[in-house]
Design an enzyme around this catalytic site. Sequence first.
Site, mmCIF file in Angstrom:
data_model
loop_
_atom_site.group_PDB
_atom_site.id
_atom_site.type_symbol
_atom_site.label_atom_id
_atom_site.label_comp_id
_atom_site.label_asym_id
_atom_site.label_seq_id
_atom_site.Cartn_x
_atom_site.Cartn_y
_atom_site.Cartn_z
ATOM 1 N N LYS A 29 31.308 43.939 35.981
ATOM 2 C CA LYS A 29 32.641 43.493 36.737
ATOM 3 C C LYS A 29 33.531 43.795 35.991
ATOM 4 O O LYS A 29 33.607 42.716 34.675
ATOM 5 C CB LYS A 29 32.494 42.479 37.603
ATOM 6 C CG LYS A 29 32.241 41.116 36.818
ATOM 7 C CD LYS A 29 31.936 39.971 37.774
ATOM 8 C CE LYS A 29 31.849 38.721 37.235
ATOM 9 N NZ LYS A 29 33.006 38.084 36.618
ATOM 10 N N VAL A 54 28.918 30.540 34.695
ATOM 11 C CA VAL A 54 30.283 30.186 34.038
ATOM 12 C C VAL A 54 31.322 31.115 34.308
ATOM 13 O O VAL A 54 31.178 32.533 34.466
ATOM 14 C CB VAL A 54 30.059 30.018 32.633
ATOM 15 C CG1 VAL A 54 29.292 29.044 32.276
ATOM 16 C CG2 VAL A 54 29.667 31.235 31.745
ATOM 17 N N THR A 55 32.719 30.455 34.256
ATOM 18 C CA THR A 55 32.872 29.096 34.563
ATOM 19 C C THR A 55 33.087 28.632 35.803
ATOM 20 O O THR A 55 33.501 29.571 36.822
ATOM 21 C CB THR A 55 33.941 28.760 33.582
ATOM 22 O OG1 THR A 55 35.307 29.560 34.095
ATOM 23 C CG2 THR A 55 33.949 29.326 32.252
ATOM 24 N N GLU A 98 31.130 40.133 32.956
ATOM 25 C CA GLU A 98 32.528 40.458 32.757
ATOM 26 C C GLU A 98 32.649 41.425 31.712
ATOM 27 O O GLU A 98 32.417 41.050 30.519
ATOM 28 C CB GLU A 98 33.424 39.291 32.909
ATOM 29 C CG GLU A 98 34.906 39.408 32.828
ATOM 30 C CD GLU A 98 35.752 38.349 32.910
ATOM 31 O OE1 GLU A 98 35.396 37.326 33.301
ATOM 32 O OE2 GLU A 98 37.110 38.533 32.705
ATOM 33 N N CYS A 113 35.205 32.433 37.337
ATOM 34 C CA CYS A 113 34.291 33.411 37.929
ATOM 35 C C CYS A 113 33.356 33.071 39.024
ATOM 36 O O CYS A 113 32.946 33.536 39.978
ATOM 37 C CB CYS A 113 33.674 34.253 36.833
ATOM 38 S SG CYS A 113 34.911 35.092 35.867
ATOM 39 N N ASP A 146 28.153 35.773 34.748
ATOM 40 C CA ASP A 146 28.589 35.791 33.329
ATOM 41 C C ASP A 146 27.974 34.901 32.100
ATOM 42 O O ASP A 146 28.763 34.294 31.353
ATOM 43 C CB ASP A 146 30.035 35.550 33.255
ATOM 44 C CG ASP A 146 30.909 36.634 34.210
ATOM 45 O OD1 ASP A 146 30.155 37.383 34.862
ATOM 46 O OD2 ASP A 146 32.007 36.623 34.463
ATOM 47 N N LYS A 166 37.193 38.725 37.647
ATOM 48 C CA LYS A 166 36.673 37.552 37.903
ATOM 49 C C LYS A 166 35.750 37.451 38.923
ATOM 50 O O LYS A 166 34.628 36.896 38.762
ATOM 51 C CB LYS A 166 37.700 36.329 38.087
ATOM 52 C CG LYS A 166 38.846 36.359 36.906
ATOM 53 C CD LYS A 166 38.342 36.166 35.517
ATOM 54 C CE LYS A 166 39.225 36.008 34.522
ATOM 55 N NZ LYS A 166 38.929 36.379 33.125
ATOM 56 N N GLN A 182 36.295 19.216 53.279
ATOM 57 C CA GLN A 182 36.677 19.697 54.580
ATOM 58 C C GLN A 182 35.600 20.394 55.497
ATOM 59 O O GLN A 182 35.602 21.522 56.027
ATOM 60 C CB GLN A 182 37.694 20.837 54.601
ATOM 61 C CG GLN A 182 39.343 20.291 53.790
ATOM 62 C CD GLN A 182 40.199 21.340 53.564
ATOM 63 O OE1 GLN A 182 40.693 21.661 54.438
ATOM 64 N NE2 GLN A 182 40.257 21.866 52.482
HETATM 65 C C1 C5J Z 1 34.420 33.623 33.668
HETATM 66 C C2 C5J Z 1 36.694 33.497 32.369
HETATM 67 N N1 C5J Z 1 33.381 34.366 33.578
HETATM 68 N N2 C5J Z 1 36.857 32.300 32.620
HETATM 69 N N3 C5J Z 1 35.558 34.161 32.974
HETATM 70 O O1 C5J Z 1 34.826 32.710 34.306
HETATM 71 O O2 C5J Z 1 37.470 34.190 31.882
#
Ligand code: C5J
Length: 228
Positions: free
Chosen positions: A131, A159-160, A74, A164, A26, A134, A204
Site C-alpha cells: 500500500k 503498527v502504528t 507501506e 495505519c 506494516d 496509511k 460512543q
Molecule cells: C504506519 C506510519 N504504518 N506511522 N505508518 O503507521 O507512518
Amino acid sequence: MPESLLAAEPAPLAFHPARAALVIIDMQRDFLEPGGFGETLGNDVSLLQAAVGPCQAALAAARAAGLLVIHTREGHRPDMADAPPAKVERGAPTARIGCAGPMGRILIRGEPGHDIIAELYPAPGEVVLDKPGKGAFYQTDLEIILKNRGIDTLLVAGVTTEVCVHTTIREGNDRGYRCVALADCCASYFPEFHRIGLEMIKAQGGIFGWVSGSSALTAALANKAEAA
Ligand code: C5J
C-alpha cells in the site's frame, strides 16, 4: 465452522471465522528496526516491540483456525512515481523516503527495510498487500480480496495504532466491515496515542469498531469464553 464470540469492548462480538480476516498492518523492518523509516522520523523504534509477541499469538491462532491472513506493507515503487511530494518532503533531506539507509532505500518496495520482520514472516499462500498510503484500502486490491472470500469482519493488528491501524479501521468501517483492533497486537511510538487511539475506536458504543486482544481472539477461535 460455528459462530465464535469474541470478548471485546464496548460489547462482545459474534463472528464467523470463515468470514473473518486477520489483517496485520506494516510489521516491517522499516518501522520496527533501527535505521528505518520510523527511526528517521525521530522515533524510539523499540516501543513497537511490545506488539510482536501478541501478534505472533494472534497469527498462530488465526492460522490454526484457517482464517484469511493478510499482511500489509507501506512503501513505494522504486521510481517513487506513487509517492506524493507532500509525503516525501517531510523529514531531514538525507533521510527521506527513497534515501539510502542501513536497510536499503527507505520505505521502497523490494528493499530489506520494506520487508516484514522475521518473527511475523508471511507463510506461503498468505496475502501480502503493498500500500502506498496509511490505509490498507487506499490504492490497493484489498476490497476485492475480501469480497471474493466473503469477509465481513476484520481483526486488525500491527503498527502504528493511531496511524495505519486507525486509518485502516476507519476505512473498513465506512465500507461496512466489523473492525476489531487487537489492542496488545498494536503499538505506537507514542504510548499515549496508542491508549487514546483505542479509546477513540470503542467510545460512543463503538463509533467505528471494537477493541479486543490476542488472548480473547485465541479463546474465541477455540470457542472458549474469556473476558476482554
Ligand atoms: C504506519 C506510519 N504504518 N506511522 N505508518 O503507521 O507512518
